[in-house]
Write an enzyme that holds these catalytic residues in place. Structure first.
Site, mmCIF file in Angstrom:
data_model
loop_
_atom_site.group_PDB
_atom_site.id
_atom_site.type_symbol
_atom_site.label_atom_id
_atom_site.label_comp_id
_atom_site.label_asym_id
_atom_site.label_seq_id
_atom_site.Cartn_x
_atom_site.Cartn_y
_atom_site.Cartn_z
ATOM 1 N N CYS A 12 26.321 -11.271 31.160
ATOM 2 C CA CYS A 12 25.510 -11.635 29.913
ATOM 3 C C CYS A 12 25.607 -10.800 28.831
ATOM 4 O O CYS A 12 26.586 -10.129 29.071
ATOM 5 C CB CYS A 12 23.926 -11.482 30.869
ATOM 6 S SG CYS A 12 23.946 -9.644 31.374
ATOM 7 N N HIS A 75 21.348 -0.595 33.419
ATOM 8 C CA HIS A 75 19.875 -0.784 34.040
ATOM 9 C C HIS A 75 19.264 0.499 33.319
ATOM 10 O O HIS A 75 17.965 0.492 33.669
ATOM 11 C CB HIS A 75 19.965 -0.239 35.481
ATOM 12 C CG HIS A 75 20.822 -1.164 36.312
ATOM 13 N ND1 HIS A 75 21.652 -0.836 37.302
ATOM 14 C CD2 HIS A 75 20.484 -2.626 36.486
ATOM 15 C CE1 HIS A 75 22.100 -2.019 37.626
ATOM 16 N NE2 HIS A 75 21.417 -3.202 37.568
ATOM 17 N N CYS A 97 21.643 -1.755 28.566
ATOM 18 C CA CYS A 97 21.447 -3.116 27.611
ATOM 19 C C CYS A 97 20.145 -2.682 26.655
ATOM 20 O O CYS A 97 19.042 -1.959 27.018
ATOM 21 C CB CYS A 97 20.793 -4.017 28.736
ATOM 22 S SG CYS A 97 20.368 -5.617 27.934
ATOM 23 N N HIS A 125 14.390 -0.784 42.300
ATOM 24 C CA HIS A 125 15.239 -1.266 41.454
ATOM 25 C C HIS A 125 15.530 -0.045 40.525
ATOM 26 O O HIS A 125 14.733 0.432 39.917
ATOM 27 C CB HIS A 125 15.105 -2.543 40.807
ATOM 28 C CG HIS A 125 16.241 -3.099 40.306
ATOM 29 N ND1 HIS A 125 16.707 -2.604 38.851
ATOM 30 C CD2 HIS A 125 16.891 -4.410 40.550
ATOM 31 C CE1 HIS A 125 17.721 -3.461 38.581
ATOM 32 N NE2 HIS A 125 17.732 -4.227 39.498
ATOM 33 N N GLU A 127 16.659 -0.183 37.550
ATOM 34 C CA GLU A 127 16.100 -0.418 36.120
ATOM 35 C C GLU A 127 14.627 -0.083 36.000
ATOM 36 O O GLU A 127 14.178 0.609 35.072
ATOM 37 C CB GLU A 127 16.280 -1.811 35.764
ATOM 38 C CG GLU A 127 15.564 -2.237 34.433
ATOM 39 C CD GLU A 127 15.513 -3.599 34.102
ATOM 40 O OE1 GLU A 127 16.346 -4.414 34.632
ATOM 41 O OE2 GLU A 127 14.263 -4.183 33.395
ATOM 42 N N THR A 164 13.315 -6.535 33.822
ATOM 43 C CA THR A 164 13.919 -7.726 32.881
ATOM 44 C C THR A 164 14.614 -8.932 33.937
ATOM 45 O O THR A 164 14.444 -10.295 33.402
ATOM 46 C CB THR A 164 15.325 -7.409 32.219
ATOM 47 O OG1 THR A 164 16.166 -6.734 33.101
ATOM 48 C CG2 THR A 164 14.966 -6.192 30.961
ATOM 49 N N SER A 220 26.502 -10.688 45.500
ATOM 50 C CA SER A 220 25.702 -10.527 44.284
ATOM 51 C C SER A 220 24.266 -11.609 44.272
ATOM 52 O O SER A 220 24.575 -13.021 44.700
ATOM 53 C CB SER A 220 26.507 -10.922 42.936
ATOM 54 O OG SER A 220 25.752 -11.654 42.093
ATOM 55 N N SER A 221 23.512 -10.971 44.325
ATOM 56 C CA SER A 221 22.216 -11.834 44.526
ATOM 57 C C SER A 221 21.904 -12.976 43.497
ATOM 58 O O SER A 221 21.553 -14.080 43.651
ATOM 59 C CB SER A 221 20.938 -11.081 44.750
ATOM 60 O OG SER A 221 20.759 -10.335 43.368
ATOM 61 N N SER A 264 27.801 -10.988 36.753
ATOM 62 C CA SER A 264 28.713 -9.776 36.713
ATOM 63 C C SER A 264 30.315 -10.269 36.878
ATOM 64 O O SER A 264 31.028 -9.622 37.404
ATOM 65 C CB SER A 264 28.406 -8.975 38.125
ATOM 66 O OG SER A 264 27.162 -8.872 38.175
#
Ligand code: F3S
Length: 677
Positions: A12, A75, A97, A125, A127, A164, A220-221, A264
């Site tokens: 991303c 994050h 980001c 998390h 972030e 996010t 990776s979820s 990712s």
């Protein structure tokens, strides 16, 4: 072969920018680099960075010791970590980001203006933890609807932001609730569109291709979610980390293939997969010279064990369903593979002509049939729903199909869920068979997809409902308010009453106007009783109830029925050295003092009276306040024998046993009390 590559595949914007920053710094070669946590969830990338000398660390200390540069990942981090970096005069490469940075600014500004910050997201998390660090960790973090009840009280000046990467559905549900329940509230919809865009694009592509390849870390979820979404529309979906993850014999010839990749996944890995597919397709095309038989075979549907395909029901027998798959052989679904619910019949589930999705258990069962399962399809779909429900703690419906050792089995979204006996109810249940074939509301309390284990609880649902009822109950309770309850338990000291939301206690003294030795003299368990609130304490969760009615108070009856000088007929109920108790009403006794029993001098009441004897007596005193009545037989008798001074109360006292001497002027109320003890 035609390849359709998703425009959103791979990094991303935020990750791309962070990776660019880190590679630029590697090129500069001016000092050791550390990342605070792994820069992205991709093993290949993290390994490659490690080889280039960039190491992921969990705290700043290592970097401080080595005087290294620290890279902040996408994050972001809280303000206090920036302060620590500055305090230690460290060089910081900030790859947060910009979308996350924007949230930091919103939170900081509103926190300064005295807003309560609310973050909708996962509290664990990084972030979210970073965002919380911009309001001195005072934010209320709501990850699901349940959290609102636990953590949120309606307050003024609320500022709401989102992690996010949360699902929009989560934001909508929680934000809708907050909108209705708070007056001064500002929403900042900070969900990043990158994740949604990527999933929507994967859906669109998967519907129009023969095969989907999803590239990204197996752990990776976001990549796993992409693979799940793709599989819903394209059964030939492969989730791989590198080209080597594809089946060896997979043919690319004449296939339309969709490719997407997680946030990712570096572009170089996507490119490598595509190049190798093109190479292999070329080899396959040149080497394949199809025989007629092979060409015929290829014109038919190709089946692989584990595929999920659509078929049409062509006939039903007692315990099997036959399905046309467009394959050279028909498929068979046995009853076991049709449903987990033994109470269902075939015709309740499918009928001839139905199009159904089936799982290929075995391509050839040895007799030329394809063994199919509908159960497994339901299970695969059910797992998604169950996982979401477990995460969001939503309530599901299940049907109890079996009683097993220690609990029951319920079918929930096509999956067998175990409900331990202790979780079947908020009360003790001695026989679980009462639940057989019943539908119940339950919540998933444990899930292990790998071990295919789901544990549900009806009790949690009931407890939540009870908690809501209790809250309403406490809000409405007031002294004197009447309730209808069920007698739940009788104890020596009183009766517990189930009031629906909560239990209350009728103390034994409140059960009857007359003296009783045990509550069972008035009530029995299971009785429905009209009660009223005497007192309550929410903090201690105590409710005291009244049961006996004011209008049944025998002293009220005394007031209206008896007067001083009335002559009444009454029964002797007890003889004591200083007199005789007589019963006027049930629960009301009067005292005839020994000096008032006869017009002659008597040694003890038994000389004249016997228990059970009916006598005429005159009421000489009524004290309603002290609840005492005194009577006299002597007042009705002629003065045959003059009463000597020796019969005076004072002289009489000399003759009483020591324990009664002080009681010679005992009134009826004292006597009743004495009797009660
Ligand atoms: Fe940034 Fe959105 Fe990616 S917030 S890190 S661009 S998923």
């Amino acid at each position: 072969m035609e390849i359709i590559l998703a425009k959103s595949a791979g990094f991303c914007f935020g990750v791309e920018r962070a990776m660019g920053t880190i590679y630029d710094n590697i090129k500069k070669q001016d000092g050791k680099l550390y990342t605070l946590g792994p820069i992205i969830h991709n093993k290949q990338v993290v390994d490659e960075l490690y080889e280039k000398g960039v190491q992921a660390i969990e705290s700043l200390n290592e970097a401080i010791l080595e005087n290294a540069k620290i890279v902040i990942r996408t994050h972001g981090i809280g303000k206090s970590i920036y302060d620590e970096i500055n305090k230690n005069e460290m060089t910081c490469i900030d790859a947060t980001c910009p979308y996350v940075k924007k949230i930091h600014r919103i939170v900081q500004e509103h926190y300064r203006n005295n807003y309560q910050i609310v973050i909708i997201g996962n509290p664990n998390h990084p972030e979210v933890q970073g965002i919380n660090g911009w309001c001195e960790n005072t934010a209320i973090v709501l990850n699901n609807f349940e959290d609102i009840e636990k953590k949120f009280k309606c307050i003024n000046k609320v500022c709401v932001v989102a992690q996010t990467t949360i699902r929009r559905k989560k934001w909508d549900i929680i934000a809708d609730y907050l909108k209705i329940n708070c007056t001064d509230i500002i929403f900042f919809d900070t969900i990043c569109n990158a994740t949604n865009l990527r999933q929507n694009e994967a859906c669109e592509i998967a519907q129009n291709v023969d095969m989907m390849v999803v590239i990204g870390g197996l752990h990776s979820s976001n990549t796993r979610k992409l693979a799940e979404v793709s599989k819903q529309y394209c059964k030939d979906t492969y989730h791989i980390e590198t080209f080597e993850g594809l089946p060896e014999k997979l043919s690319f010839v004449n296939k339309k293939i969709g490719i997407t990749a997680g946030a990712s996944t570096p572009a170089c890995i996507i490119k490598e997969v595509i190049n190798k597919m093109v190479e292999k397709e070329s080899v396959q095309t040149n080497s394949e010279e199809m025989s007629f038989e092979e060409a015929f075979e290829q014109s038919l549907v190709t089946l692989n064990t584990g595929d999920i395909i659509k078929g049409t029901v062509i006939s039903l027998s007692n315990n099997e369903v036959y399905v046309d798959l467009g394959y050279k052989s028909d498929g068979i679904i046995t009853m076991n593979e049709l449903t987990n619910d033994p109470s269902q019949k075939i015709e309740d589930i499918v009928k001839v002509g139905d199009e159904i999705e089936v799982f290929i258990v075995r391509v050839n069962d040895g007799e030329g049939h394809v063994l199919l399962s509908k159960n497994k399809v339901d299970m695969i779909k059910g797992w998604d729903e169950i996982e979401t429900a477990a995460e969001e703690k939503t309530i599901l419906e299940g049907k109890i199909i079996q009683v097993v050792n220690g609990g029951v089995i319920a079918i929930v979204k096509g999956i067998r869920a175990f409900i331990p006996a202790s979780q079947m109810s908020d009360k003790y249940v001695s026989d679980l068979n009462i639940y057989m074939n019943q539908n119940v509301s339950l919540q998933i309390i444990d899930i292990n997809k790998r071990k295919r284990k789901v544990v549900g609880s009806v009790r949690v649902v009931l407890e939540k409902e009870n908690a809501k009822k209790a809250e309403i109950f406490w809000n409405e309770i007031e002294v004197g308010k009447k309730y209808t309850g069920t007698i739940k338990k009788l104890m020596k000291f009183g009766a517990f009453v189930d009031l629906g939301a909560l239990d209350g206690l009728i103390h034994i003294s409140e059960l009857s106007w007359t003296k009783i030795n045990h509550p069972s003299e008035v009530l029995k368990e299971g009785d429905i009783a009209e009660v009223y609130i005497l007192d309550f304490d929410k903090e201690k969760n105590k409710i005291s109830l009244g049961f006996k009615k004011a209008e049944d108070n025998p002293w009220e009856i005394v007031k209206s029925k008896f007067n001083v000088d009335d002559v009444i007929k009454c029964k002797v109920v007890r003889l004591v050295p200083f007199g005789a108790f007589v019963e006027l009403l049930s629960g009301v006794d009067g005292l005839i003092h020994i000096s008032q029993i006869s017009n002659k001098r008597i040694g003890k009441p038994e000389d004249v009276l016997t228990v059970g004897q009916e006598v005429d007596a005159k009421i000489v005193e009524i004290d309603l306040e002290k609840q005492k009545i005194s009577l006299s037989i002597r007042a009705l008798l002629p003065d045959e024998v003059p009463v000597s001074n020796d019969d005076s109360d004072e002289n009489k006292q000399e003759e009483l046993p020591t324990e009664y001497k002080e009681d010679v002027k005992v009134t009826i109320g004292d006597a009743i009390n004495e009797k009660s003890e």
